[in-house]
Structure formats: structure tokens, C-alpha cells
Design a protein around this motif. Structure first.
Motif, PDB file in Angstrom:
ATOM      1  N   UNK A  47      -9.691  -4.202   6.832  1.00  0.00           N
ATOM      2  CA  UNK A  47     -10.106  -3.781   5.493  1.00  0.00           C
ATOM      3  C   UNK A  47     -10.094  -2.265   5.412  1.00  0.00           C
ATOM      4  N   UNK A  48      -9.509  -1.744   4.362  1.00  0.00           N
ATOM      5  CA  UNK A  48      -9.381  -0.299   4.208  1.00  0.00           C
ATOM      6  C   UNK A  48     -10.476   0.198   3.287  1.00  0.00           C
ATOM      7  N   UNK A  49     -11.213   1.233   3.727  1.00  0.00           N
ATOM      8  CA  UNK A  49     -12.243   1.808   2.872  1.00  0.00           C
ATOM      9  C   UNK A  49     -11.716   2.984   2.077  1.00  0.00           C
ATOM     10  N   UNK A  50     -10.933   3.779   2.752  1.00  0.00           N
ATOM     11  CA  UNK A  50     -10.650   5.081   2.191  1.00  0.00           C
ATOM     12  C   UNK A  50      -9.292   5.531   2.717  1.00  0.00           C
ATOM     13  N   UNK A  51      -8.479   6.044   1.848  1.00  0.00           N
ATOM     14  CA  UNK A  51      -7.169   6.521   2.274  1.00  0.00           C
ATOM     15  C   UNK A  51      -6.972   7.936   1.783  1.00  0.00           C
ATOM     16  N   UNK A  52      -6.550   8.802   2.692  1.00  0.00           N
ATOM     17  CA  UNK A  52      -6.216  10.163   2.284  1.00  0.00           C
ATOM     18  C   UNK A  52      -4.745  10.398   2.591  1.00  0.00           C
ATOM     19  N   UNK A  53      -3.934  10.572   1.570  1.00  0.00           N
ATOM     20  CA  UNK A  53      -2.542  10.921   1.854  1.00  0.00           C
ATOM     21  C   UNK A  53      -2.451  12.392   2.261  1.00  0.00           C
ATOM     22  N   UNK A  55       7.859  11.555  -7.910  1.00  0.00           N
ATOM     23  CA  UNK A  55       7.184  10.911  -6.781  1.00  0.00           C
ATOM     24  C   UNK A  55       5.838  11.556  -6.497  1.00  0.00           C
ATOM     25  N   UNK A  56       5.752  12.881  -6.695  1.00  0.00           N
ATOM     26  CA  UNK A  56       4.504  13.571  -6.385  1.00  0.00           C
ATOM     27  C   UNK A  56       3.357  13.015  -7.226  1.00  0.00           C
ATOM     28  N   UNK A  57       3.620  12.857  -8.522  1.00  0.00           N
ATOM     29  CA  UNK A  57       2.574  12.297  -9.372  1.00  0.00           C
ATOM     30  C   UNK A  57       2.358  10.826  -9.064  1.00  0.00           C
ATOM     31  N   UNK A  58       3.446  10.131  -8.719  1.00  0.00           N
ATOM     32  CA  UNK A  58       3.306   8.699  -8.498  1.00  0.00           C
ATOM     33  C   UNK A  58       2.461   8.390  -7.272  1.00  0.00           C
ATOM     34  N   UNK A  59       2.596   9.202  -6.214  1.00  0.00           N
ATOM     35  CA  UNK A  59       1.778   8.858  -5.040  1.00  0.00           C
ATOM     36  C   UNK A  59       0.383   9.451  -5.123  1.00  0.00           C
ATOM     37  N   UNK A  60       0.122  10.264  -6.158  1.00  0.00           N
ATOM     38  CA  UNK A  60      -1.232  10.797  -6.251  1.00  0.00           C
ATOM     39  C   UNK A  60      -2.243   9.704  -6.563  1.00  0.00           C
ATOM     40  N   UNK A  61      -1.769   8.535  -6.984  1.00  0.00           N
ATOM     41  CA  UNK A  61      -2.725   7.462  -7.240  1.00  0.00           C
ATOM     42  C   UNK A  61      -3.054   6.670  -5.979  1.00  0.00           C
ATOM     43  N   UNK A  62      -2.404   6.993  -4.856  1.00  0.00           N
ATOM     44  CA  UNK A  62      -2.617   6.178  -3.645  1.00  0.00           C
ATOM     45  C   UNK A  62      -4.093   6.031  -3.265  1.00  0.00           C
ATOM     46  N   UNK A  63      -4.877   7.120  -3.194  1.00  0.00           N
ATOM     47  CA  UNK A  63      -6.284   6.933  -2.792  1.00  0.00           C
ATOM     48  C   UNK A  63      -7.026   5.994  -3.735  1.00  0.00           C
ATOM     49  N   UNK A  64      -6.671   6.069  -5.014  1.00  0.00           N
ATOM     50  CA  UNK A  64      -7.355   5.214  -5.984  1.00  0.00           C
ATOM     51  C   UNK A  64      -6.964   3.751  -5.808  1.00  0.00           C
ATOM     52  N   UNK A  65      -5.674   3.537  -5.658  1.00  0.00           N
ATOM     53  CA  UNK A  65      -5.151   2.173  -5.706  1.00  0.00           C
ATOM     54  C   UNK A  65      -5.319   1.464  -4.356  1.00  0.00           C
TER      55      UNK A  65
END
Lengths: 153, 396, 330
Positions: free
Chosen positions: B50-56, B361-371
């Protein structure tokens, strides 16, 4: 959508099975070679006689991978009384293919048609320094320059 | 020995009520990882799966194109910006060239515009084929990749036949497309118009592309395992997507019919008949499906364009040394990955004063921590893959 | 003759044969996988090694692995790390002991043959767990734990699926099961179709092949528990994977497809044709596995668990009940 559980899986298996019995599309490279298109940017050929050492190519190269040196030579007139002509001669014309990014700007800016693209691609080397092609090697590529393709209009 | 029953009861109660504590673990995904499309690094805090938190963590591929552009001339920048999103190199050139042309107030000939449009759509097909094929690979199915790359190669061959480059065409010039170049030892420079037979080959290639779309649909779309892995996974709500600046197919999958081809006029898209594909749920599956449909739409546009291509010159009249007059312009275009824009500030020199690159892509992956909050480790891969980013486009 | 009757000579001979057969099956199946997968993807696959069709590709690969440095990570639990591949390979080799290739060609016919198979086959998971734990790598650890979770989920359907066939045969000896099918005249796959399907699915999970390859999941865990292995230790895992595939397919073929038996052949003929018939059936199953692998994506770990517990276990219990009723009534 699916009538049976696993119907989608079976459909996928049909596709792979069909492909199993069709001819592969890949070719075995060193034995079979695909012919690149005439415009392909493989390697740059140099016509030493056409070059006037104007340095336009070296200056417009985005990563400065062309090294040119030259000197002026006085050409005595053929007939007595003629003018003495000054002609620039190439001493060095090197392209470092380890740096080159194959953009083709040098070929485009050359005002005397001394540079050409050829689709040859088999010049990989074991050492990076060997990718520096000198003017004689670049001249050798000239024989491989293809006829330009006919165009639609 | 006397057994203290109260003590025993107490101990058993304690043993039941105390949960087994598991320490959190930091899982470093990337920068070298087969599924991060290059060198993206995700620092994930996980408990088991289970993932709690992701920081790209980005920047491993920063090549400084915005700075480089300040010390290069306009023709040189065209060659550089091919490399931003290398999966669809041709499409990167268009907004930059159009920006410079707008400042110079150049009218581009019709034929050049059509060639630009055809090649842009081909780049879109190539890019989407790579996505639609590599996404099943991230879920474990290797075969769709080869099917799609097989047909992408035909499209790239066509691009190479016209421009000379498969990935980095460098074919656009300010005022049109590449006018002429070295024609061989016996000739002067020749025109770089479409080579003979291009139209028939394109028709054949588009047919193959459409057929591989059907094949992919058979192989992937009906597959129960794929559906189980992607439906309802990584749902991107419209508000969140819009707030983070997500664009392109990722936003359209959430149900927003936002397509710059319809809004902007950088290429004559208004003359063609095509649908803006949208989906409803905004999950991984919809993102895959929207791109598959977009391949079909792009093939439709290409066929219409080669039917209607006018003849004429490839280049408008431009000075030999290009100097862009003073001014400021922002041009955005619908690239395969989403909105790509160039903010060009010129002070009248041979190169721009400042070039700000807005990459999709820069804007698209900025949602990674949220999603990625609260998903499972395999879903990280599934969601990350479905956003279709290229690290060169992220870091520039 | 007297030499052959010596117990120890016979044991040594049998051990030698098994030791030769295991890498051989791995080579053949590995090559088949390379070639079939290539053609399923419009590729040619191995081509140059050995001259024609690249038949020597895997031999070359094997030699390459022997040349490689045996890297042991600094943070690894060294003794366990070294032992794990051997354990995995050992459990695979032990499986070959009971496979009957013909009425008499086998190492040993155990009375509890099928029970032995199911027990031994789960030993390899301990090796996998050891490998994952000792590597000192988070990905490997997750891979090892996934493998353990998978084993627990799928060992039960595997056993329950076989029970139906065992009830029908009335014996647990593998030779006995084949003889029961021969006596009956049809392989158990027809009356036990449900059992056969469940067995195949469970075997896929046991072999950690797609769609159940979460323990090695290349795109997620970067090969999971084998991440840190190199050289001949990696080769051990490779050999074990393919030999295990052969062994489990052979068990499935024996229990459900009639093993070395084929209709219309006398006992004397089966002595010689038996191995060929069995290998043909094994290849049929192996082709199926390869076909699955190159068509399907992988499931998620939790989906796999719920699939096992919510579908396979109840279905196999139903199968047993139905078989029992059938056996009692008729």
C-alpha cells in the motif's frame, strides 16, 4: 460485452495464434539489409573540390562538430598576362560524428554544394575518437550519394 | 504454580488488541526502473504494497533547452526542439515555428501547411501507437508492443522518406518547410517536396494502422485481466486535472472536450472533419481507449489531407538570415501528449531573447502525488504508464 | 546383469539420468519459448547461434552465465543467498523422480506419488522466499513475499483439483492413475474437465508465469527475487523455472491426459512409445503456457488472492463433491 467469462482472453489468444503462422516482419540485420530511403540522414559526404573554406557550415552547426582549416593559395595564370588568382584550399575538414546531431543544417547552408547527405549508416567504431572523420574519409562517402527521389507536385 | 486467571485474561486481551505494527518502508522507484519511461524517480512510502505518499523527483534529464535557445539561432533551435518529446519529434517543431512566423508576419503557403499537418498527425499516430502498445507491457503483456511498433515503423518510414529523419525530422523552416537541400554529386540543390508515391504509401500505411488498432482492440480491449487492472484505477477528476494544468488525452479521458486543434489556428484543422474523442470516467482504461480512438481520428485527418493537398510553393519569401522582429508571442498546439506551447520573446536578433517551453508531460505528471495516494504498488505502474509522459518532455 | 541389480549402481545411474534430463528439458523448453514468442510477435527470434535457426542459443546463454562473475550483494545474508537457488533447483529435480515415462521407465513409483509431487513442488517456494529475503533488496523482498502469498493461495486449489482425479482412480500412485485411465479407456480430462482447468490455473500460479507472475513482475518489481542474482546462480533459477514447467506439465499430463498411455496401444508398445506420447502431451501443455504468457497481462496480487479464494477453492470443492457422488452412485 462478453458473453462468457474469458471470451476476451480467447479473442486475444486468437490474435497471437494467427500471428504465429504469419511471416515475421523483422529481418536478420547483417545478412539481410533494409535499404534506407534516399533522403535518410546517414552520414555527410564532402566534395573537396567544391568547398571554398567559407566556414558557413562550421559556424551554423548547433554543436560545433565541424573543424575546418584552410589556407590561401596563389594560382599562377595559365596564359602570360593573366591575373593571379587566389584560391582557398582545405587543410582540414573534420566532422566529429560523436558530437553530430544529424540536423543537416550544414548541408542546407552550404552555398557551393560541397556537402551531401548519404543514407549509409555502417560506420560505427569501437572507440569514440575514431568517429572523427577526416576530409578524405568524407570524400569517400561522396560515391554513395544517391539520386534524389522524384517528387509529387 | 498458581495460575492467575485474571492475569491470563488480561494478557490475552492485550494480545488481541495490540495490532502488529509494521514500519513504513521507503521504496525508490527509479531513476533506473523499466517502467518509469526513462529517468523519473518516485520516492514512495509504502506499507507492504500500500502506498501512502509519492514524491516524484525530476530533473535527471534536464538538458537546459530554454537556456540553449538563448544562444542559438532560429534554424538551430528547430533542430534542438525535436529532442524535447522524441516520440513525436515532428509535432514539437510546429508551435515554435508558428510563433516565429507570427512575429515575422509571414503567410505560409498552403501546400507547406498541409505537409505540416500530415506529418504532425503522423507523429501523433506514432506517439499514440507507442503508448497503446507499451501500456499493456507495463501490465505484463509484451505482445501488443510488437504489433504496434510493427505498424509505427511504416509511419516512421513515411516521415523519414519525406524529411530524412525518423525521430528528429528537423523539417520545418520559418516560412514553410525545408525548401531544398543537397541533391547529389551531379545536381544542384533539389526541392524537398513529398517524394513520388507518398500518397499511395500513406493510404496503405493508414489502412495498416487502422487494422492494427483493431488487432490491439482484440488483444487488449476485451481482455478481462486488463479491464480488471485498469477500470476504476487512477481516476482523475476534472477539477483536479484542470487545476494541475493537465491537458491532451489525459484531460479528454475525464470528459472535457478540450482540443487545441479546434480552438487554435496554428494549422488548418478547421477544414477537416474529425471528432474530439472524450470518455467519461477518467480512469486508466479511458486514457488508453481515448488514445486508441485518436489514432483512428488522426488516420482520418491524414487521408483527408492527402486527398485535398494543393500544389504550390513550399516556402514563403524569407530573408536568408532570419531575424525575428521585436515582440512577444505565445503559441500553443495540441501535441500527442497534450498542450505544448512556446512563449517567444524576441529583441530583434538572430535568436530569441527568451524561449519558455510549456511541455505537456511536465504538467501531466504533476498530478502523480495526488493520484497515487493510497494505491497499491502495481497500480503505481498502471497509473504512471497511463499518463503517457516522456522524460525529455518533462525535464527539457 | 549383476552390476545393474546392485542397488547403489542403479541409484547412481538414475541420478545421472535425472541430472542430464533436467537441464535438457530446460534447454528445449527455453528454446521453444524464445522461438514461439518471437513468431507470435512477428519476430524471428534466435537465428545465428549454432547455424540453423539458432538452436544453440540457450547453450551459448548457459556458457555465458558460467563465465559471469558471481555477485553477492554486500547487504545480502550470504549463506541463505547462496543456498536459495540450489534449493529451488533441488525441489524441481526431486519432482522428476516420480514421473512415469512408460509402464516401467521411472525412477520410483511411490504409493503416495501425487501427494509427494504436491509437497515437493511447494519446497521451491521456500527457496524463492529465501532468495527474496536474503538479497537485501526491497524489490526482492516484495517479490519473495508475493511468491509466498501466491503459494498459500494456490496450493489449496492445486491439491483439491487433483483430489477429484484421485477419487476416480482410487489410488495416489501416478502409475496407478495412468493405469486407471487406461482401464477406463478415456483420460480423466473428460470427466474431470473442471478439475483440469483449475489444476492448470493453479500450476500457472505455482510456476509464477503470466498471468500470475507477480513475484517476478519485471515492470513492477524488476524481476523480484532474482534481481540480485547473476552468473550460475541465476542459471539455477532459469533451469529450475523451465524444468519445473516440464515437470508440472508432465504431472498434469499424467493425471488428466493419460500420461504415457494412448488408446489402441498394447502394453509392450507403450514400453517404447510411452515416453514419446508423454513428451508430446507435455509439449501441448507447454505450448499452452507459452501462448498464455505472450498474450495476457498480469493480474494484481489482491485480485489473484480473491480469484483463488472466491472462485477456485469453492469450484474445486464442488468438483470433489460431484465426483464423490458420481463415484458412489455408479
Amino acid at each position: 460485452m462478453a458473453i462468457l467469462p474469458g471470451a476476451g482472453l480467447l479473442k486475444g489468444m486468437k490474435v497471437t495464434l494467427k500471428t504465429l503462422f504469419t511471416r515475421p516482419v523483422t529481418v536478420n540485420y547483417p545478412k539481410v539489409k533494409e535499404i534506407p530511403v534516399p533522403r535518410a540522414r546517414g552520414v555527410i559526404a564532402l566534395d573537396q573540390d567544391a568547398c571554398t573554406v567559407c566556414m558557413l557550415c562550421a559556424r551554423s552547426c548547433p554543436d560545433w562538430c565541424i573543424y575546418i582549416e584552410g589556407h590561401k593559395e596563389e594560382k599562377q595564370p595559365d596564359k602570360p598576362g593573366g591575373r593571379v588568382r587566389v584560391r582557398a584550399t582545405l587543410d582540414r575538414f573534420d566532422i566529429d560524428y560523436a558530437l553530430c546531431m544529424y540536423c543537416g543544417i550544414c548541408v542546407e547552408v552550404c552555398p557551393f554544394d560541397a556537402l551531401f547527405w548519404t543514407p549509409e549508416y555502417e560506420y560505427s567504431e569501437g572507440a569514440m575518437g575514431d568517429l572523427m572523420h577526416d576530409m578524405d574519409r568524407l570524400q569517400d562517402w561522396l560515391a554513395t550519394v544517391p539520386e534524389p527521389p522524384a517528387v509529387e507536385s | 504454580m498458581v495460575i492467575d486467571h485474571d492475569q491470563v485474561r488480561h494478557l490475552s486481551e492485550v494480545a488481541v488488541s495490540v495490532e502488529l505494527e509494521t514500519p513504513e518502508m521507503t521504496l525508490n522507484i527509479g531513476p533506473q526502473h523499466p517502467s518509469t519511461h526513462g529517468v523519473l524517480r518516485l520516492v514512495a512510502t509504502v506499507d507492504g504494497e500500500r502506498v501512502f505518499d509519492v514524491k516524484p523527483v525530476i530533473g535527471y534529464m534536464h538538458r537546459g533547452y530554454e537556456k540553449l535557445a538563448e544562444v542559438r539561432t532560429y534554424p538551430q533551435i528547430t533542430a534542438l526542439i525535436n529532442r524535447i518529446d522524441w516520440v513525436s519529434g515532428y509535432a514539437n517543431e510546429i508551435p515554435f515555428i508558428v510563433a516565429a512566423e507570427r512575429l515575422m508576419e509571414i503567410e505560409v503557403p498552403e501546400r507547406a501547411q498541409y505537409i505540416r499537418l500530415i506529418l504532425t498527425e503522423m507523429a501523433r499516430i506514432a506517439s499514440h501507437l507507442v503508448f497503446n502498445a507499451s501500456y499493456p507491457l507495463e501490465l505484463g503483456a509484451a505482445t501488443p508492443l510488437f504489433f504496434a511498433l510493427r505498424e509505427r515503423e511504416r509511419v516512421l518510414d513515411l516521415i523519414e522518406g519525406v524529411t530524412g529523419g525518423r525521430f528528429h525530422p528537423n523539417f520545418n523552416r520559418i516560412g514553410g518547410v525545408k525548401p531544398n537541400a543537397g541533391g547529389g554529386p551531379t545536381q544542384r540543390k533539389v526541392s524537398q517536396d513529398l517524394p513520388k508515391g507518398f500518397f499511395e504509401e500513406t493510404r496503405a500505411a493508414m489502412e495498416r494502422v487502422l487494422s492494427v488498432c483493431d488487432e490491439l482492440e482484440d488483444l487488449v480491449a476485451g481482455n478481462e485481466i486488463i479491464l480488471a487492472r485498469t477500470k476504476g484505477i487512477g481516476v482523475l477528476p476534472v477539477e483536479v486535472g484542470a487545476a494541475y494544468g493537465v491537458s491532451g488525452p489525459n484531460l479528454r479521458a475525464s470528459g472535457v472536450p478540450f482540443d487545441l486543434r479546434r480552438i487554435e489556428s496554428y494549422l488548418p484543422y478547421d477544414r477537416f472533419d474529425f471528432d474530439v474523442v472524450t470518455a467519461q470516467n477518467g480512469d486508466c482504461w479511458d486514457r488508453w481507449w481515448v488514445r486508441l480512438e485518436e489514432i483512428r481520428q488522426a488516420a482520418r485527418i491524414v487521408i483527408q489531407a492527402i486527398d485535398g493537398i494543393p500544389s504550390g510553393p513550399l516556402q514563403a519569401k524569407v530573408p536568408r538570415v532570419i531575424k525575428v522582429p521585436q515582440g512577444e508571442v505565445y503559441v500553443r498546439a495540441e501535441n500527442p501528449k497534450g498542450e505544448m506551447g512556446y512563449h517567444l520573446i524576441s529583441e530583434g536578433g538572430q535568436g530569441p531573447y527568451r524561449l519558455k517551453i510549456r511541455s505537456a508531460s511536465y504538467s501531466n505528471i504533476s498530478i502523480l502525488p495526488h493520484i497515487l495516494e493510497g494505491v497499491l504498488v502495481p497500480d503505481i505502474i498502471a497509473i504512471m504508464g497511463s499518463l503517457d509522459f516522456v522524460l525529455g518532455d518533462v525535464d527539457r | 546383469m549383476t552390476l545393474l541389480e546392485n542397488f547403489w549402481v542403479l541409484v547412481a545411474l538414475k541420478a545421472l539420468v535425472i541430472a542430464a534430463v533436467v537441464p535438457l528439458t530446460a534447454l528445449v523448453l527455453g528454446y521453444a519459448e524464445l522461438k514461439i514468442s518471437a513468431h507470435m510477435q512477428s519476430r524471428i527470434g534466435p537465428y545465428f547461434a549454432g547455424g540453423r535457426w539458432g538452436w544453440a542459443q540457450l547453450i551459448a546463454d548457459g556458457l555465458k552465465f558460467f563465465q559471469k562473475e558471481d555477485i553477492i550483494p554486500d547487504r545480502a545474508d550470504k549463506a541463505v543467498f547462496k543456498m536459495a537457488p540450489a534449493l529451488v533447483l533441488m525441489s524441481t529435480v526431486a519432482l522428476f523422480v516420480v514421473i512415469p515415462f512408460s509402464p516401467s521407465l521411472r525412477v520410483r513409483d511411490l504409493d503416495l506419488g501425487i501427494f509427494y509431487v504436491l509437497a515437493i513442488s511447494s519446497v521451491s517456494t521456500i527457496g524463492v522466499l529465501m532468495a527474496g529475503w536474503s538479497s537485501g533488496n526491497k524489490y526482492s523482498l516484495m517479490g519473495g513475499l508475493r511468491a509466498a502469498g501466491q503459494l498459500i493461495a494456490y496450493e489449496l486449489p492445486l491439491v483439491l483439483a487433483v483430489v477429484g482425479a484421485v477419487i476416480q482412480a482410487g489410488t495416489m500412485s501416478l502409475n496407478g492413475i495412468v493405469e486407471a485411465q487406461a482401464a477406463w479407456g478415456i483420460p480423466f480430462v473428460i470427466p474431470q474437465f473442471l478439475g483440469f482447468v483449475i489444476f492448470l490455473i493453479a500450476v500457472l500460479a505455482e510456476l509464477t508465469r503470466i498471468p500470475f507472475d507477480m513475484p517476478i513482475a519485471e515492470s513492477e518489481l524488476v524481476m523480484g527475487y532474482v534481481t540480485e542474482y547473476s552468473g550460475f546462480r541465476f542459471l539455477f533459477f532459469f533451469l529450475a523455472e523451465y524444468a519445473n514447467m516440464f515437470a508440472m506439465s508432465a504431472i498434469a499430463a499424467t493425471v488428466f491426459l493419460g500420461g504415457y498411455w494412448a488408446p489402441g496401444l498394447s502394453d509392450a508398445q507403450l514400453q517404447y512409445l510411452g515416453p514419446i506420447i508423454l513428451v508430446a502431451k507435455v509439449f501441448l501443455l507447454v505450448f499452452l503456457f507459452i501462448w498464455f504468457r505472450w498474450t495476457f497481462p498480469r493480474l494484481r496480487e489482491d485480485q489473484l488472492q480473491s480469484f483463488a479464494w472466491k472462485w477456485l477453492v469453492p469450484l474445486s470443492v464442488l468438483n470433489i463433491i460431484a465426483t464423490g457422488i458420481f463415484k458412489v452412485v455408479f
